[in-house]
Design an enzyme around this catalytic site. Structure first.
Site, short mmCIF file in Angstrom:
data_model
loop_
_atom_site.label_atom_id
_atom_site.label_comp_id
_atom_site.label_asym_id
_atom_site.label_seq_id
_atom_site.Cartn_x
_atom_site.Cartn_y
_atom_site.Cartn_z
N ARG A 23 0.81 -1.23 0.00
CA ARG A 23 0.00 0.00 0.00
C ARG A 23 0.83 1.26 0.00
O ARG A 23 0.37 2.33 -0.36
CB ARG A 23 -0.92 0.03 1.23
N GLN A 46 9.03 27.02 12.86
CA GLN A 46 8.61 27.32 11.50
C GLN A 46 8.91 26.14 10.60
O GLN A 46 9.97 25.51 10.73
CB GLN A 46 9.34 28.56 10.97
N LYS A 70 18.30 23.90 11.29
CA LYS A 70 17.39 23.36 10.27
C LYS A 70 17.42 21.84 10.28
O LYS A 70 18.49 21.23 10.27
CB LYS A 70 17.77 23.88 8.89
N TYR A 130 11.90 21.90 5.40
CA TYR A 130 12.75 22.45 6.46
C TYR A 130 11.89 22.65 7.70
O TYR A 130 10.83 23.25 7.62
CB TYR A 130 13.23 23.87 6.16
N ASP A 141 19.02 37.78 7.39
CA ASP A 141 19.27 36.92 6.24
C ASP A 141 20.65 37.19 5.65
O ASP A 141 21.03 38.33 5.43
CB ASP A 141 18.19 37.16 5.18
N ASP A 166 21.86 34.59 -4.52
CA ASP A 166 22.93 33.61 -4.35
C ASP A 166 24.10 33.88 -5.29
O ASP A 166 25.26 33.67 -4.94
CB ASP A 166 22.41 32.19 -4.55
#
Length: 185
Positions: A23, A46, A70, A130, A141, A166
């Site tokens: 299954r 989060q 993370k 995450y 950031d 990036d």
């Protein structure tokens, strides 16, 4: 749940026990008590999901002064996931480790606070999850170049698809010291 040490202290691979039959399958993706038995006790606040195509590279990202640990995994597809110790004063500063995460192997990777994180997609598409120990903070950031020659990360892609952010990220040596996490023994 099996916890596997990597060559970078603090970063571990979590291999769940998978129960499957005709299954489908079932596994615990997170169990606070089982992780605590291995010395890990993250407090997740989060959860995020990203979907990316083959050749996409996301990272190397971190937050400072509001760091995030993370707990990452792949639901579908396959990625090469990387963590880099960027904590000032760490005996492992500038070292990286990598793990293959896939929907097939169902592994999870714990990237502690104070580490930069990134991944590149090896399959046609990958759905990446995450769980984070801090909420996203745009002011905190930050990132470093994915191809920083001083890090010499062995990425399995030479010309990745990058975000503008990036592509413009600085080398680790060019990041102001007060914009990097601090190692505490």
């Amino acid at each position: 749940m099996k916890v596997i040490e990597t060559d970078l202290p603090g970063c571990v691979v979590i291999e769940p026990q998978v129960f499957g039959d005709a299954r489908g399958y079932f596994f615990e993706s997170f169990n606070r008590d089982k992780l605590a038995a291995h010395g890990l006790s993250p407090n997740f606040v989060q959860g995020n999901v990203s979907s990316s195509a083959r050749g996409v590279l996301r990272g190397l990202h971190y937050q400072w002064p509001n760091p995030q640990g993370k707990y990452v995994s792949v639901i579908e597809g396959e990625v090469w996931d990387v963590a880099v110790d960027i904590r000032r004063g760490s005996p492992h500063y500038g070292r990286w480790t990598a793990v293959l995460l896939s929907g097939e192997n169902k592994r999870h990777f714990w990237v502690p606070e104070g580490f930069a994180h990134g991944f590149c997609v090896l399959s046609e598409r990958a759905v990446f999850t995450y769980l984070c120990t801090a909420t996203y903070d745009a002011k905190a950031d930050a990132g470093i170049r994915w191809d920083d020659p001083a890090l010499a990360i062995d990425w399995p892609v030479s010309e990745p698809s990058l975000s503008d952010k990036d592509a413009r990220a600085p080398l680790l040596a060019d990041v102001a010291q007060d914009r990097l996490p601090v190692y505490s023994a």
